[in-house]
Structures are given as C-alpha cells and as structure tokens.
Write an enzyme that holds these catalytic residues in place. Structure first.
Site, PDB file in Angstrom:
ATOM      1  N   SER A  24       0.841  -1.199   0.000  1.00 47.09           N
ATOM      2  CA  SER A  24       0.000   0.000   0.000  1.00 47.09           C
ATOM      3  C   SER A  24       0.870   1.241   0.000  1.00 47.09           C
ATOM      4  CB  SER A  24      -0.861  -0.041   1.264  1.00 47.09           C
ATOM      5  OG  SER A  24      -1.454   1.214   1.497  1.00 47.09           O
ATOM      6  N   THR A  82       0.474   3.538   1.763  1.00 47.71           N
ATOM      7  CA  THR A  82       0.573   3.973   3.151  1.00 47.71           C
ATOM      8  C   THR A  82       1.980   3.732   3.719  1.00 47.71           C
ATOM      9  OG1 THR A  82      -0.622   3.944   5.239  1.00 47.71           O
ATOM     10  CG2 THR A  82      -0.245   1.830   4.241  1.00 47.71           C
ATOM     11  N   TYR A 102      -1.660  -0.570  10.652  1.00 45.84           N
ATOM     12  CA  TYR A 102      -1.917  -1.237   9.369  1.00 45.84           C
ATOM     13  C   TYR A 102      -0.702  -1.084   8.442  1.00 45.84           C
ATOM     14  CZ  TYR A 102      -3.565  -1.738   4.587  1.00 45.84           C
ATOM     15  OH  TYR A 102      -3.667  -2.089   3.259  1.00 45.84           O
ATOM     16  N   LYS A 120       2.170  -3.806   6.699  1.00 45.56           N
ATOM     17  CA  LYS A 120       2.533  -3.915   5.269  1.00 45.56           C
ATOM     18  C   LYS A 120       4.044  -3.772   5.101  1.00 45.56           C
ATOM     19  CE  LYS A 120      -1.475  -4.623   3.440  1.00 45.56           C
ATOM     20  NZ  LYS A 120      -1.781  -5.894   2.776  1.00 45.56           N
ATOM     21  N   ARG A 171      -9.712  14.539   9.659  1.00 51.71           N
ATOM     22  CA  ARG A 171      -9.683  13.211  10.278  1.00 51.71           C
ATOM     23  C   ARG A 171      -8.255  12.964  10.790  1.00 51.71           C
ATOM     24  NH1 ARG A 171     -11.337   8.156   6.476  1.00 51.71           N
ATOM     25  NH2 ARG A 171      -9.414   8.795   5.445  1.00 51.71           N
TER      26      ARG A 171
HETATM   27  P1  NAD Z   1     -11.054  -6.995   1.265  1.00 52.88           P
HETATM   28  O1  NAD Z   1     -11.233  -6.954   2.737  1.00 52.88           O
HETATM   29  O2  NAD Z   1     -12.217  -6.721   0.393  1.00 52.88           O
HETATM   30  O3  NAD Z   1     -10.433  -8.413   0.845  1.00 52.88           O
HETATM   31  C1  NAD Z   1      -9.583  -9.148   1.679  1.00 52.88           C
HETATM   32  C2  NAD Z   1     -10.030 -10.598   1.646  1.00 52.88           C
HETATM   33  O4  NAD Z   1      -9.170 -11.363   2.477  1.00 52.88           O
HETATM   34  C3  NAD Z   1     -11.465 -10.811   2.159  1.00 52.88           C
HETATM   35  O5  NAD Z   1     -12.164 -11.627   1.247  1.00 52.88           O
HETATM   36  C4  NAD Z   1     -11.266 -11.509   3.508  1.00 52.88           C
HETATM   37  O6  NAD Z   1     -12.336 -12.353   3.796  1.00 52.88           O
HETATM   38  C5  NAD Z   1      -9.965 -12.247   3.268  1.00 52.88           C
HETATM   39  N1  NAD Z   1      -9.189 -12.519   4.481  1.00 52.88           N
HETATM   40  C6  NAD Z   1      -8.836 -11.644   5.459  1.00 52.88           C
HETATM   41  N2  NAD Z   1      -8.125 -12.276   6.412  1.00 52.88           N
HETATM   42  C7  NAD Z   1      -8.013 -13.579   6.024  1.00 52.88           C
HETATM   43  C8  NAD Z   1      -7.392 -14.717   6.585  1.00 52.88           C
HETATM   44  N3  NAD Z   1      -6.755 -14.663   7.761  1.00 52.88           N
HETATM   45  N4  NAD Z   1      -7.465 -15.889   5.905  1.00 52.88           N
HETATM   46  C9  NAD Z   1      -8.115 -15.965   4.718  1.00 52.88           C
HETATM   47  N5  NAD Z   1      -8.735 -14.913   4.147  1.00 52.88           N
HETATM   48  C10 NAD Z   1      -8.683 -13.737   4.791  1.00 52.88           C
HETATM   49  O7  NAD Z   1      -9.838  -6.000   0.936  1.00 52.88           O
HETATM   50  P2  NAD Z   1      -9.350  -5.445  -0.478  1.00 52.88           P
HETATM   51  O8  NAD Z   1      -9.716  -4.008  -0.559  1.00 52.88           O
HETATM   52  O9  NAD Z   1      -9.750  -6.364  -1.572  1.00 52.88           O
HETATM   53  O10 NAD Z   1      -7.779  -5.489  -0.233  1.00 52.88           O
HETATM   54  C11 NAD Z   1      -7.001  -6.607  -0.633  1.00 52.88           C
HETATM   55  C12 NAD Z   1      -5.575  -6.402  -0.169  1.00 52.88           C
HETATM   56  O11 NAD Z   1      -5.074  -5.182  -0.704  1.00 52.88           O
HETATM   57  C13 NAD Z   1      -5.419  -6.285   1.341  1.00 52.88           C
HETATM   58  O12 NAD Z   1      -4.229  -6.950   1.716  1.00 52.88           O
HETATM   59  C14 NAD Z   1      -5.290  -4.806   1.576  1.00 52.88           C
HETATM   60  O13 NAD Z   1      -4.545  -4.517   2.737  1.00 52.88           O
HETATM   61  C15 NAD Z   1      -4.555  -4.370   0.326  1.00 52.88           C
HETATM   62  N6  NAD Z   1      -4.801  -2.953  -0.017  1.00 52.88           N
HETATM   63  C16 NAD Z   1      -6.086  -2.499  -0.127  1.00 52.88           C
HETATM   64  C17 NAD Z   1      -6.317  -1.170  -0.416  1.00 52.88           C
HETATM   65  C18 NAD Z   1      -7.733  -0.615  -0.467  1.00 52.88           C
HETATM   66  O14 NAD Z   1      -7.893   0.594  -0.286  1.00 52.88           O
HETATM   67  N7  NAD Z   1      -8.748  -1.420  -0.733  1.00 52.88           N
HETATM   68  C19 NAD Z   1      -5.247  -0.303  -0.648  1.00 52.88           C
HETATM   69  C20 NAD Z   1      -3.948  -0.809  -0.553  1.00 52.88           C
HETATM   70  C21 NAD Z   1      -3.743  -2.153  -0.235  1.00 52.88           C
HETATM   71  C1  WQD Z   2      -9.655   9.680   0.874  1.00 53.69           C
HETATM   72  C2  WQD Z   2      -9.906  11.166   1.121  1.00 53.69           C
HETATM   73  C3  WQD Z   2     -10.281  11.714   3.430  1.00 53.69           C
HETATM   74  C4  WQD Z   2     -14.069   9.549   3.855  1.00 53.69           C
HETATM   75  C5  WQD Z   2      -7.000   4.665   2.963  1.00 53.69           C
HETATM   76  C6  WQD Z   2      -5.888   4.030   3.740  1.00 53.69           C
HETATM   77  C7  WQD Z   2      -4.790   3.587   2.802  1.00 53.69           C
HETATM   78  C8  WQD Z   2      -5.348   2.713   1.671  1.00 53.69           C
HETATM   79  C9  WQD Z   2      -6.502   3.354   0.996  1.00 53.69           C
HETATM   80  C10 WQD Z   2      -5.184   0.397   2.272  1.00 53.69           C
HETATM   81  C11 WQD Z   2      -9.195  11.717   2.349  1.00 53.69           C
HETATM   82  C12 WQD Z   2     -11.528  11.994   2.609  1.00 53.69           C
HETATM   83  C13 WQD Z   2     -12.904  10.097   3.344  1.00 53.69           C
HETATM   84  C14 WQD Z   2     -15.138  10.425   4.222  1.00 53.69           C
HETATM   85  C15 WQD Z   2     -13.791  12.295   3.529  1.00 53.69           C
HETATM   86  N1  WQD Z   2      -5.835   1.465   2.157  1.00 53.69           N
HETATM   87  N2  WQD Z   2     -12.768  11.434   3.184  1.00 53.69           N
HETATM   88  N3  WQD Z   2     -14.950  11.769   4.026  1.00 53.69           N
HETATM   89  O1  WQD Z   2      -7.298   7.670   3.775  1.00 53.69           O
HETATM   90  O2  WQD Z   2      -6.428   8.086   1.415  1.00 53.69           O
HETATM   91  O3  WQD Z   2      -6.481   5.803   2.296  1.00 53.69           O
HETATM   92  O4  WQD Z   2      -7.485   3.749   1.978  1.00 53.69           O
HETATM   93  O5  WQD Z   2      -4.014   0.214   2.085  1.00 53.69           O
HETATM   94  O6  WQD Z   2      -3.865   2.885   3.575  1.00 53.69           O
HETATM   95  O7  WQD Z   2      -5.377   4.979   4.660  1.00 53.69           O
HETATM   96  O8  WQD Z   2      -8.598   6.862   1.725  1.00 53.69           O
HETATM   97  O9  WQD Z   2     -10.934   6.887   1.008  1.00 53.69           O
HETATM   98  O10 WQD Z   2     -10.427   6.974   3.486  1.00 53.69           O
HETATM   99  O11 WQD Z   2      -9.923   8.970   2.077  1.00 53.69           O
HETATM  100  O12 WQD Z   2     -13.677  13.508   3.380  1.00 53.69           O
HETATM  101  O13 WQD Z   2     -16.188  10.008   4.721  1.00 53.69           O
HETATM  102  O14 WQD Z   2     -11.308  11.355   1.376  1.00 53.69           O
HETATM  103  O15 WQD Z   2     -10.119  12.673   4.418  1.00 53.69           O
HETATM  104  O16 WQD Z   2      -8.814  13.034   2.057  1.00 53.69           O
HETATM  105  P1  WQD Z   2      -7.160   7.212   2.384  1.00 53.69           P
HETATM  106  P2  WQD Z   2     -10.052   7.353   2.091  1.00 53.69           P
END
Ligand code: NAD
Ligand code: WQD
Length: 337
Positions: free
Chosen positions: A123, A125, A147, A151, A290
């Site tokens: 990510s 992040t 979180y 990662k 936030r």
């Molecule tokens: P999601 O929660 O929709 O999908 C994750 C899946 O993993 C789910 O189906 C859940 O049931 C499964 N899971 C969780 N823990 C498990 C375990 N211990 N054993 C087996 N299955 C398990 O999330 P997503 O948005 O599809 O994200 C997928 C990956 O990408 C995650 O690792 C997340 O950290 C990473 N990621 C997501 C975002 C985002 O904003 N969505 C951004 C950056 C990175």
């Molecule tokens: C986006 C923008 C908020 C909600 C997060 C995780 C990051 C990654 C992606 C996993 C920001 C604003 C949001 C709301 C708002 N996940 N906002 N009102 O924070 O960039 O990233 O998800 O890896 O690690 O931190 O995404 O969608 O929460 O926010 O104004 O109700 O929208 O302040 O500027 P973020 P987000």
C-alpha cells in the site's frame, strides 16, 4: 494454476475475473471474514468460467499447505489481510496476526510446496508523510499507523526471503486508492458497516443509505482545501497483477512497483464527478480533519510502466460510472440478493 488468497474480497474478486478471462485456472483461498461467497458466484457469472474455492485461514499452516498442494498452483497472489486503518489502531494484534503471521505462514507453506512466485498487496501507506511528491518507489518508508506497519513488515520479510534465496519471484505492489467496480455492475466494493473510505461512502449517500457526506477538512494546503489522492480503477489495478505475473515469469527477482495513475483528485473533485455519474446532488458538510490524514499524495507510475509494461487507463468518469452501476444495482451490496 494461480492461487489467490483473499480472492473473494474487493480487489481479489476483480483480479479473479481478469485472470479467468486471460485463460488462467484460479483457486481462491478465503475465510470470508470480510467478504461473501456470492462475490465468487458472480465472478463465475461474468466470465462463464469456474473457480476452485477453498475456505480457510492463511494463519493455519496445515490448512495452507494442504490447500496449496491440492490446488497444483505455481504462483500465488496474496490479497488476504485486514485493511482498516482506524481498526488497526484499536486492534493491533489482530492486524499483526492476519497480515504478518498470515503472510509468514503462507510463505512457509509455499516453501514446503516448492512454490516460489508471489505477488503481494502492499500500500502507498508505507511511504508515510510525503517528503516529496509524487511518491517514487525510492521515497523513504515510514508507516504512520499499525496497518501500514504490518505492510512494511511484510515487505521487509519478502526482501529478506529473496536475499536468502534468489530463486524467488516476488512482486510487491503498492496500491494507491482503489475505486470503481467491474463494468457489468455485478461485483464491487461491499464494506461492512459504515464505510471508512470516501468512494463507498459517497455511493451510499447517492443510493440513499446515508444522509450526507462528511468532508474531513477543507483547510489543507491543496487547490480547494480538501484532501487529494490518487484514485485508481479497480480493474486497472487487477490488470496490474497480471502484468506483474508476466514480468515475474521472465526471471527470478524481487520487484516493487507503485500501482497508481499519477493524478491527484480532491474530495470535492470526487463528489462532483460522482454527481455527474449518478445525476443527483451528493449532500455534504465540511467537518474537522480526520486524525492521521495527509493533505495530498499521488504516485509516480513510471516504474510500473517500464517494469510491468502496465499503466492505468480508466478515467475518473469511468470510476464513478462503474461504482454507481454496482451501487444502484446492488443497494445493499451482496446482501441485496
Ligand atoms: P477486502 O477486505 O475486500 O479483501 C480481503 C479478503 O481477504 C477478504 O475476502 C477476507 O475475507 C480475506 N481474508 C482476510 N483475512 C483472512 C485470513 N486470515 N485468511 C483468509 N482470508 C482472509 O480487501 P481489499 O480491498 O480487496 O484489499 C485486498 C488487499 O489489498 C489487502 O491486503 C489490503 O490490505 C490491500 N490494499 C487495499 C487497499 C484498499 O484501499 N482497498 C489499498 C492498498 C492495499
Ligand atoms: C480519501 C480522502 C479523506 C471519507 C485509505 C488508507 C490507505 C489505503 C486506501 C489500504 C481523504 C476523505 C474520506 C469520508 C472524507 N488502504 N474522506 N470523508 O485515507 O487516502 O487511504 O485507503 O491500504 O492505507 O489509509 O482513503 O478513502 O479513506 O480517504 O472527506 O467520509 O477522502 O479525508 O482526504 P485514504 P479514504
């Protein structure tokens, strides 16, 4: 055969569609703690192809080994994990367990089965507070929450593993902000409870599940004062995984690449684009910042273009139209059926 942990989740399900469409056999391994089996039925409906599905937990070594063995997989895409930043601050050990121990267990199981190809969901992040923008992969790493720390820990684990055995093929993909849904409207993001992320919240306001959006902060040093992010269509993101697998096939390596568009949009840009897509106003109010939010960040996507021969193609209008199609056809997500 590609083994997809967390394949029932938001990004995983979209990646399964693209893998099946590209002719791969796919085994999904998921414990459904944050997803529903219905998502996988819909993947099969979209592609007219069958998935192999194994219910299990990545933290359980015996289950992992057995699942990998019977699948006959040669590569793993590892999505499974927990992803809510606020929740990770409240329940750090759950995040270390699922994200760090879970990945460690998966790697141990892969090693014992002789599988040495993995693509990992990292990510943006991991970059922490920007020292410069856009973030290149060389930007210093400094997670600002639990979180992000999990990662980063997994990234270190993967580098150490590769140093010890350069026969591994490892792709670390740092996602920016995934949004959008498959163009069919059959699969999309289905957060449990109140959405933490902007796009699902806006979509739920549009469909009438929430009254208004809180815009967290309008006093940032950005063009309109609201936070700026690099939103990427989930189908582009999914295709990035296929590109990474292709690249990893060519030689053993440990690569790291940003998956983003390189374009930053503000919260108000997103609201306006969504209003266009759904043809209705999105009521919002400005609220205090936030905790933990960063004013602005976006990717330098050049390395992904060079290394993976991949770039995001879908624009903001498509991201919003596809989200709206999913949300309006499934107002309660997968529970709508
Ligand atoms: P999601 O929660 O929709 O999908 C994750 C899946 O993993 C789910 O189906 C859940 O049931 C499964 N899971 C969780 N823990 C498990 C375990 N211990 N054993 C087996 N299955 C398990 O999330 P997503 O948005 O599809 O994200 C997928 C990956 O990408 C995650 O690792 C997340 O950290 C990473 N990621 C997501 C975002 C985002 O904003 N969505 C951004 C950056 C990175
Ligand atoms: C986006 C923008 C908020 C909600 C997060 C995780 C990051 C990654 C992606 C996993 C920001 C604003 C949001 C709301 C708002 N996940 N906002 N009102 O924070 O960039 O990233 O998800 O890896 O690690 O931190 O995404 O969608 O929460 O926010 O104004 O109700 O929208 O302040 O500027 P973020 P987000």
């Amino acid at each position: 055969m590609i083994f997809v942990t967390g394949g029932a989740g938001y990004i995983g399900s979209h990646t399964c569609v693209e893998l099946l469409n590209a002719g791969h056999d796919v085994t999904v391994f998921d414990n459904f703690c944050n997803s529903q089996p219905e998502a996988l039925r819909r993947v099969e409906r979209i592609t007219c192809k069958q998935l192999h599905v194994i219910k299990g937990d990545i933290c359980n070594l015996a289950e992992m080994k057995h699942a990998l063995q019977i699948s006959g997989a040669h590569a793993v895409i590892h999505f499974a994990g927990l992803k809510a930043v606020g929740d990770s601050e409240e329940h750090p050990l759950q995040y270390y367990e699922n994200n760090v121990k879970g990945t460690l267990t998966l790697l141990q199981a892969m090693m014992s089965c002789g599988i040495k190809t993995i693509v990992f969901s990292s990510s943006a992040t991991v970059y922490g507070i920007p020292k410069f923008l856009p973030y290149t992969e060389a930007h210093p790493l400094a997670a600002t929450n639990t979180y992000g720390q999990t990662k980063l820990t997994v990234e270190h684990m993967l580098h150490d593993l590769y140093r010890s055995d350069t026969a591994w093929h490892i792709g670390i993909l740092r996602y920016f902000n995934p949004v959008g849904a498959h163009a069919s409207g059959l699969i999309g993001e289905d957060p449990q409870g109140t959405p933490n992320n902007l796009m699902p919240f806006v979509a739920q306001v549009a469909v009438g599940r929430r009254e208004f959006l809180n815009v967290w902060g309008n006093d940032y040093d950005t063009p309109d004062g609201t936070g700026v992010r690099d939103y990427i269509h989930v189908v582009d993101l999914a295709l990035g995984h296929l590109a990474a697998l292709n690249r990893l096939q060519t030689q053993a390596q440990c690569l790291t690449a940003n998956l983003g568009t390189g374009i930053g949009y503000s919260v108000l840009d997103m609201v306006r684009a969504f209003e266009q897509a759904c043809s209705k106003p999105i009521p919002f109010q400005f609220s205090p910042r936030r905790a933990g939010d960063i004013a602005s960040y976006f990717a330098d996507p050049k390395l992904a273009a060079e290394l993976l021969n991949w770039q995001a193609k879908r624009d903001l209008a498509t991201m919003c139209q596809d989200t709206w199609r999913w949300q309006s056809q499934n107002p309660l997500g997968y529970s709508s059926v």
